[in-house]
Design an enzyme around this catalytic site. Structure first.
Site, PDB file in Angstrom:
ATOM      1  CG  ASP A 107      -2.258   0.466   1.073  1.00 40.06           C
ATOM      2  OD1 ASP A 107      -2.409   1.567   0.509  1.00 40.06           O
ATOM      3  OD2 ASP A 107      -3.191  -0.237   1.479  1.00 40.06           O
ATOM      4  CG  ASP A 153      -4.907   5.718   0.813  1.00 41.05           C
ATOM      5  OD1 ASP A 153      -5.705   4.811   1.081  1.00 41.05           O
ATOM      6  OD2 ASP A 153      -4.957   6.849   1.334  1.00 41.05           O
ATOM      7  CD  GLU A 176      -9.288   4.330  -1.574  1.00 45.73           C
ATOM      8  OE1 GLU A 176     -10.289   4.157  -0.878  1.00 45.73           O
ATOM      9  OE2 GLU A 176      -8.334   5.048  -1.229  1.00 45.73           O
ATOM     10  CG  HIS A 230      -9.043  -1.475   4.562  1.00 39.80           C
ATOM     11  ND1 HIS A 230      -8.894  -1.519   3.183  1.00 39.80           N
ATOM     12  CD2 HIS A 230      -8.616  -0.254   4.935  1.00 39.80           C
ATOM     13  CE1 HIS A 230      -8.384  -0.374   2.766  1.00 39.80           C
ATOM     14  NE2 HIS A 230      -8.212   0.400   3.810  1.00 39.80           N
ATOM     15  CG  ASP A 231     -11.634   1.765   3.620  1.00 41.29           C
ATOM     16  OD1 ASP A 231     -11.104   1.801   4.743  1.00 41.29           O
ATOM     17  OD2 ASP A 231     -11.060   2.156   2.587  1.00 41.29           O
TER      18      ASP A 231
END
Ligand code: NOJ
Length: 545
Positions: free
Chosen positions: A102, A204, A270, A337-338
């Site tokens: 990430d 990200d 993302e 994870h969100d």
């Protein structure tokens, strides 16, 4: 149509996301770590995934659990060290598993040495590395932007008399990508990991790197939910000037050039927003860059945001397939994870299996989220245990902790995630005694067995990992049925998204067909495609003669 044999690993492979805090604790402190991931590499190899994406493991004060990075080129002691990272890369590569890390380029931690310098005085050489502005004459923030995590996107620094920008928590100041020194320093951080052997990056909020040059006010969102909490300024705005500026594409092309200087690396971004804006993040193709010159895979979250409904799924997939240029490779995400756990969001355990079959049989790269292969559901987090800043600031119903509970390895106390007697950083879900890897591994009808078989089937089938996609009409409204074809190989996916039996009649496809896999894991063999019966919650992969 691309020849399946010529596809890159990130096209034919399946990505598995690991949230390192929650995967496996090897040091016994209740928090997962890199040594824990290493310990579980054999599990991942046996599952049959091709790449793992690790959410951030960098040194961080953990204001946003690692998405606030204090050093882009190191490992937090909590998670291990660079030597452990190197062992992880070597261990993964030895098993033919790629490593994706990430990268959080939009903002650092407020404890990053760059920001500490930047905030030290107005004339510090790093002042312009972040986005500082004077207050308005009345002392209020420079514009109306809201933070994703509640409140304004600006925090006033008393010592130097200016505001700095942060579209997440105030401990995540935003880097100024218009400053060439920032860009150069950040591109170097990519090279650092590329040199260490990583195969790709998940980037990200990549669409936020460039903001409107004049930092104009965002307009109000006329469709905002009237019940938003009072501090949710972000939810009440359209992010016209804070997100997705045209100039960001030039920066992403430069990022891509860094990756292209190395063999076979992959950039995943993302990205949110409407299809026509999103699709631009593939970039343009040219003879030198046949896969486009920006991102290999802008994450496609569309299916995750829709109701679990056959027509809605098909419509979204068809729109994507029609919109993509020849070089744009599709991809699908159903959990991360969100958001809420797939099994909680998509109508329970039975439909979670159908969702798995869809994700692993559509054309394009699937990304799996740890624990979804067990059918893990949203955890129940008591108010005093909420950790996520989004849940703390915007209300417990918004906490992302629910999808970050520890991986359930076995039926022992703490589910084998951390030693008995140690408090895990988030509570282990109550169903761990039965829903765990050990129990499901020996159960020939478990969802884990289904995932393993789907992954094996996909890997062995050029039609599934690389063939064309053709949706079929004339099927019941609650079914999503499509063909995947490559050369002479033809596979049919027939998915029943309902709680009732459905009959699918496909006389044009010939009569000889063989069920290879049912989501119920109790059925194989010849079927008559003039009358294919799908039980409630059943999906089938069928080989056509
Ligand atoms: C997106 C990440 O997925 C999320 O977890 C994080 O809080 C924000 N970006 C800020 O980095």
């Amino acid at each position: 149509m691309t020849n399946p044999d010529e596809l890159a690993w990130w096209q034919r492979g399946v990505v598995y996301q690991i949230y390192p805090r929650s995967f496996q604790d090897a040091t016994g402190n209740g928090v997962g770590d890199l040594a824990g991931v290493i310990r579980r590499l054999d599990y991942l190899a046996a599952l049959g995934v091709d790449a793992i994406w690790l959410s951030p493991f960098y040194p961080s004060p953990m204001a946003d659990f690692g998405y606030d990075v204090a050093d882009y080129c190191d490992v937090a002691p909590l998670f291990g060290d660079l030597a452990a990272f190197d062992r992880l890369v070597a261990g993964a590569h030895a098993r033919n598993i790629k490593i994706i890390v990430d990268w959080v380029p939009n903002h650092s931690s407020d404890q990053h040495p760059w920001f500490i310098e930047s905030r030290s005085s107005r004339d510090n050489p790093k002042r312009d590395w972040y986005i500082w502005r004077d207050p308005k004459p009345d002392g209020s923030p420079p514009n109306n932007w809201g933070s994703h995590f509640g409140g304004p996107a600006w925090t006033f620094d008393e010592a130097t008399g200016q505001y700095y920008l942060h579209q997440f928590v105030k401990e995540q100041p935003e880097l100024n990508w218009r400053n060439p020194e920032v860009k150069a320093a950040m591109l170097d951080t990519l090279r650092f990991w590329l040199e260490r052997g990583v195969d790709g990056f998940r980037m990200d909020v990549i669409g936020l790197l460039i903001k409107d040059a004049d930092l104009r006010d965002n307009p109000p969102n006329p469709d905002a939910d009237p019940n938003l909490p009072p501090n949710d300024l972000f939810g009440r705005q359209l992010h016209v000037y804070s997100h997705d500026q045209d100039e960001v594409h030039g920066v992403i092309r430069e990022i891509r050039q860094v990756l292209d200087a190395y063999d076979d690396r992959c950039g995943i971004g993302e990205l949110w927003g409407p299809l026509d804006r999103w699709i631009r993040y593939y970039g343009d193709s040219s003879p030198g860059s046949p896969t486009g010159d920006e991102l290999h895979l802008p994450f496609n979250f569309r299916l995750m945001l829709l109701p679990w409904d056959a027509k809605a799924m098909r419509h979204s997939v068809d729109k994507l397939e029609t919109a993509l240029s020849v070089f744009g490779w599709p991809n699908y995400v159903l959990g991360n994870h969100d958001g809420a756990r797939l099994a909680t969001r998509f109508g329970g355990q039975a439909q979670a299996r159908v969702a798995a079959m869809m994700l692993l049989t559509l054309r394009g790269t699937p990304t799996l989220y740890y624990g979804d292969e067990l059918g893990m559901e949203n955890g129940v987090i008591p108010p005093e245990k909420v950790q996520d800043p989004q849940g703390i600031n915007l209300g417990i119903e918004r906490t992302r902790d629910v999808c970050r509970t520890p991986m359930q390895w076995d039926g022992s106390p703490n589910a084998g995630f951390c030693p008995a007697g140690v408090e895990p950083w988030l509570p282990v879900s109550a169903d761990y005694e039965t829903r765990n890897v050990a129990a499901q591994s020996t159960d020939p009808t478990s969802i884990l067995t289904l995932y393993r078989r789907l992954l094996a089937l996909r890997r062995a089938s050029p039609a599934l990992y690389g063939g064309s996609y053709r949706p079929l009409d004339g099927v019941p409204d609650d079914c999503f049925v499509y063909l995947r074809e490559s050369g002479d190989e033809r596979k049919l996916a027939a998915l029943n998204l309902s709680y009732a039996e459905q009959r699918v009649s496909l006389p044009d496809l010939g009569s000889s067909a063989e069920v290879l896999l049912s989501t119920h894991l109790d059925r194989e063999g010849t079927v008559d495609l003039r009358n294919l019966k799908l039980r409630a919650h059943e999906g089938c992969v069928v080989a056509l003669g």
